[in-house]
Design a protein around this motif. Structure first.
Motif, PDB file in Angstrom:
ATOM      1  N   PRO A   1      -6.008  -8.985   4.864  1.00  0.00           N
ATOM      2  CA  PRO A   1      -6.524  -7.654   4.501  1.00  0.00           C
ATOM      3  C   PRO A   1      -6.338  -6.596   5.587  1.00  0.00           C
ATOM      4  CG  PRO A   1      -8.076  -9.357   3.859  1.00  0.00           C
ATOM      5  CD  PRO A   1      -7.012 -10.034   4.667  1.00  0.00           C
TER       6      PRO A   1
ATOM      7  N   LEU B   1      -0.397  -0.220   4.639  1.00  0.00           N
ATOM      8  CA  LEU B   1      -0.463   0.702   3.509  1.00  0.00           C
ATOM      9  C   LEU B   1      -0.961   2.074   3.933  1.00  0.00           C
ATOM     10  CD1 LEU B   1      -1.776  -1.604   0.632  1.00  0.00           C
ATOM     11  CD2 LEU B   1       0.569  -0.884   1.109  1.00  0.00           C
TER      12      LEU B   1
ATOM     13  N   TRP C   1      -4.001  -6.414   8.051  1.00  0.00           N
ATOM     14  CA  TRP C   1      -2.603  -5.989   8.146  1.00  0.00           C
ATOM     15  C   TRP C   1      -2.190  -5.180   6.926  1.00  0.00           C
ATOM     16  CZ3 TRP C   1      -0.431  -5.834  12.568  1.00  0.00           C
ATOM     17  CH2 TRP C   1      -0.707  -6.794  13.549  1.00  0.00           C
ATOM     18  N   ARG C   2      -2.675  -5.591   5.757  1.00  0.00           N
ATOM     19  CA  ARG C   2      -2.362  -4.858   4.535  1.00  0.00           C
ATOM     20  C   ARG C   2      -2.891  -3.431   4.610  1.00  0.00           C
ATOM     21  NH1 ARG C   2      -5.483  -7.319   0.438  1.00  0.00           N
ATOM     22  NH2 ARG C   2      -4.053  -9.074   0.529  1.00  0.00           N
TER      23      ARG C   2
ATOM     24  N   CYS D   1       0.530   1.604  -3.494  1.00  0.00           N
ATOM     25  CA  CYS D   1      -0.447   1.311  -2.439  1.00  0.00           C
ATOM     26  C   CYS D   1      -1.828   1.010  -3.012  1.00  0.00           C
ATOM     27  CB  CYS D   1      -0.538   2.490  -1.467  1.00  0.00           C
ATOM     28  SG  CYS D   1       0.886   2.669  -0.363  1.00  0.00           S
TER      29      CYS D   1
ATOM     30  N   SER E   1       6.212  -0.288  -2.338  1.00  0.00           N
ATOM     31  CA  SER E   1       4.820  -0.299  -1.865  1.00  0.00           C
ATOM     32  C   SER E   1       4.010  -1.370  -2.591  1.00  0.00           C
ATOM     33  CB  SER E   1       4.176   1.081  -2.032  1.00  0.00           C
ATOM     34  OG  SER E   1       4.322   1.566  -3.339  1.00  0.00           O
TER      35      SER E   1
ATOM     36  N   ILE F   1       4.883  -4.693  -0.843  1.00  0.00           N
ATOM     37  CA  ILE F   1       4.257  -4.786   0.480  1.00  0.00           C
ATOM     38  C   ILE F   1       2.779  -5.139   0.331  1.00  0.00           C
ATOM     39  CG2 ILE F   1       3.585  -3.460   2.531  1.00  0.00           C
ATOM     40  CD1 ILE F   1       6.233  -1.901   2.188  1.00  0.00           C
ATOM     41  N   ARG F   2       2.121  -4.510  -0.638  1.00  0.00           N
ATOM     42  CA  ARG F   2       0.690  -4.773  -0.870  1.00  0.00           C
ATOM     43  C   ARG F   2       0.470  -6.224  -1.296  1.00  0.00           C
ATOM     44  NH1 ARG F   2      -2.285  -4.306  -5.449  1.00  0.00           N
ATOM     45  NH2 ARG F   2      -0.580  -3.266  -6.519  1.00  0.00           N
ATOM     46  N   TYR F   3       1.353  -6.752  -2.130  1.00  0.00           N
ATOM     47  CA  TYR F   3       1.215  -8.136  -2.598  1.00  0.00           C
ATOM     48  C   TYR F   3       1.517  -9.152  -1.504  1.00  0.00           C
ATOM     49  CZ  TYR F   3       0.582  -7.100  -7.585  1.00  0.00           C
ATOM     50  OH  TYR F   3       0.087  -6.689  -8.785  1.00  0.00           O
ATOM     51  N   GLU F   4       2.522  -8.848  -0.662  1.00  0.00           N
ATOM     52  CA  GLU F   4       3.004  -9.848   0.295  1.00  0.00           C
ATOM     53  C   GLU F   4       2.236  -9.882   1.609  1.00  0.00           C
ATOM     54  OE1 GLU F   4       5.177 -12.269  -0.340  1.00  0.00           O
ATOM     55  OE2 GLU F   4       5.060 -11.476  -2.375  1.00  0.00           O
ATOM     56  N   LEU F   5       1.537  -8.807   1.952  1.00  0.00           N
ATOM     57  CA  LEU F   5       0.708  -8.840   3.155  1.00  0.00           C
ATOM     58  C   LEU F   5      -0.626  -9.480   2.790  1.00  0.00           C
ATOM     59  CD1 LEU F   5       1.449  -5.361   4.772  1.00  0.00           C
ATOM     60  CD2 LEU F   5       1.922  -7.591   5.769  1.00  0.00           C
ATOM     61  N   LYS F   6      -0.785 -10.746   3.147  1.00  0.00           N
ATOM     62  CA  LYS F   6      -1.942 -11.521   2.703  1.00  0.00           C
ATOM     63  C   LYS F   6      -3.225 -11.172   3.462  1.00  0.00           C
ATOM     64  CE  LYS F   6       0.873 -13.700  -0.030  1.00  0.00           C
ATOM     65  NZ  LYS F   6       0.919 -13.349  -1.461  1.00  0.00           N
TER      66      LYS F   6
END
Length: 403
Positions: A78, A85, A80-81, A306, A68, A71-76
């Motif tokens: 906001p 999450l 989509w993140r 998350c 998690s 995923i939070r770091y790689e979804l640039k």
């Protein structure tokens, strides 16, 4: 040998998590309803589990972060993140609460098989005392907040339940020819919900989050990657053998119907006599307690990742999350719902949730920015895509069958 035992840990927790009451129930029902014919589904589940958990382990060791977190770091973007999450957060936390109810219920079945039911009225609700007892045991172990203590407890419980079920499978003297025949999928459509339950009980979505976080805490250098892989494969294969032993017991027991732990033990009486209930109780109790600990722990790691918390096992926020999931599981377990139905529902729900989490994992382990030279190879991508395709097919088939 002493060095090898020291390296045991995250993989054992993964196998302990999937050899829960859901495994006991799903594998027994598969054996009772379809004989040995679904052994191929278990073999497929073990293969799928190794493929996905290896990705999670590699991600944890190399990136030193959980799934998690990555995923939070790689979804640039906001938006989509937030969507991703929120989906993961709700699916794992709420899903684990339901799964936790099945875990506690399974352990309770083990206790009731020997000691009988114990209930008390509380605020106009009839509460099962054994649910509170199991919840209290899990709470105490988690509250200690010591990873090494967790490892030792899990290794002991896994050995205990493995011996209980493997010895039982050997003692019932199953037909070897029928067992070998069961590894050939003659009719894939046969018992499709049983197949989904077997996959859901082996390839547990929350284990992908739990494993990535645990290996990042145990091994702080990439040089341990090979050790992590070997330890994982050994643990999952052992778990798979236990699952197969349970299915074999169900197939060889000669039962027509199963509704509770006493029914599971009934078919073993010709072999173990009155001690049959004790063997089933030990297996169910050990399976229930191990899974009752891992489900809340995984939920806490997911929330931590998350929300970007810099916390550990002993932090108040971390404890609050697992305590919430555990207490909700105890409450749901105390309600008058058929135990087998509750456990089956959790397994089928897991089978449907798996493709979503697996796709997120597959995406992350293919990013050079995360794993660099350790990202998925072509062969790993082929196997990973195949596992995800199978998971999607089974999930869609499950919804269609139920509707």
């Amino acid at each position: 040998m002493k060095h090898s035992l020291k390296e045991l840990g995250p993989g054992i927790l993964v196998s302990a998590a999937f050899i829960g009451p859901g495994t006991v129930t799903a594998c027994t029902l598969a054996g009772v309803n379809f004989g040995y014919s679904l052994l191929w589904a278990l073999l497929l589940s073990i293969f799928s589990c190794i493929i996905l958990q290896e990705m999670a382990a590699r991600l944890g060791v190399v990136s030193q972060k959980g799934l998690s977190d990555n995923i939070r770091y790689e979804l640039k973007k906001p938006v989509w993140r937030l969507v991703a999450l929120a989906l993961i957060f709700s699916a794992i936390v709420i899903g684990n609460a339901a799964y936790e109810a099945g875990n506690i219920t399974g352990a309770v079945l083990g206790l009731q098989a020997v000691f009988g039911g114990q209930h008390v009225s509380l605020f106009n609700l009839e509460v099962n005392i054994w649910s509170i007892v199991v919840g209290a045991i899990a709470f105490a172990i988690l509250w200690i907040g010591n990873y090494k203590v967790l490892e030792k407890v899990f290794i002991a419980l896994v050995i205990l339940m493995s011996l209980a079920f493997i010895i039982t499978a050997i003692a019932v003297k199953p037909d070897i020819a029928k067992i070998l025949n069961g590894f050939i999928p003659y009719d894939i459509s046969t018992g499709i919900l049983g197949v989904i339950a077997l996959v859901g009980t082996t390839v547990v979505p929350y284990n992908l989050f739990l494993h990535a976080s645990l290996v990042s805490e145990k091994w702080k250098d990439k040089k341990y990657l090979k050790t992590a892989k070997i330890e994982l494969i050994i643990a999952i294969v052992l778990g798979g053998i236990v699952s197969m032993a349970i299915l074999i017991c169900g197939a060889a027991a000669g039962l027509d119907d199963v509704s509770n732990a006493l029914d599971l033990a009934e078919g073993l009486k010709p072999v173990f006599g009155d001690y049959a209930s004790w063997f089933m109780a030990i297996g169910l109790l050990a399976a229930g307690i191990t899974s009752s600990i891992t489900a809340p722990l995984a939920a806490a790691y997911v929330v931590k990742g998350c929300l970007g918390w810099k916390t550990n096992l002993k932090s108040t926020k971390f404890k609050a999350v697992w305590a919430f999931v555990l207490i909700l599981g105890v409450f749901c377990s105390s309600l008058k719902i058929q135990p087998i139905q509750l456990i089956q529902f959790a397994q089928i729900a897991n089978g449907i949730l798996l493709p979503v989490i697996a796709i997120f994992l597959f995406w992350v382990v293919n990013k050079t920015s995360v794993l660099g030279d350790y990202k998925n190879s072509l062969l790993q991508n082929i196997f990973g895509a195949l596992v995800i395709a199978i998971a999607i097919f089974l999930g869609v088939k499950s919804i269609y069958t139920v509707l």
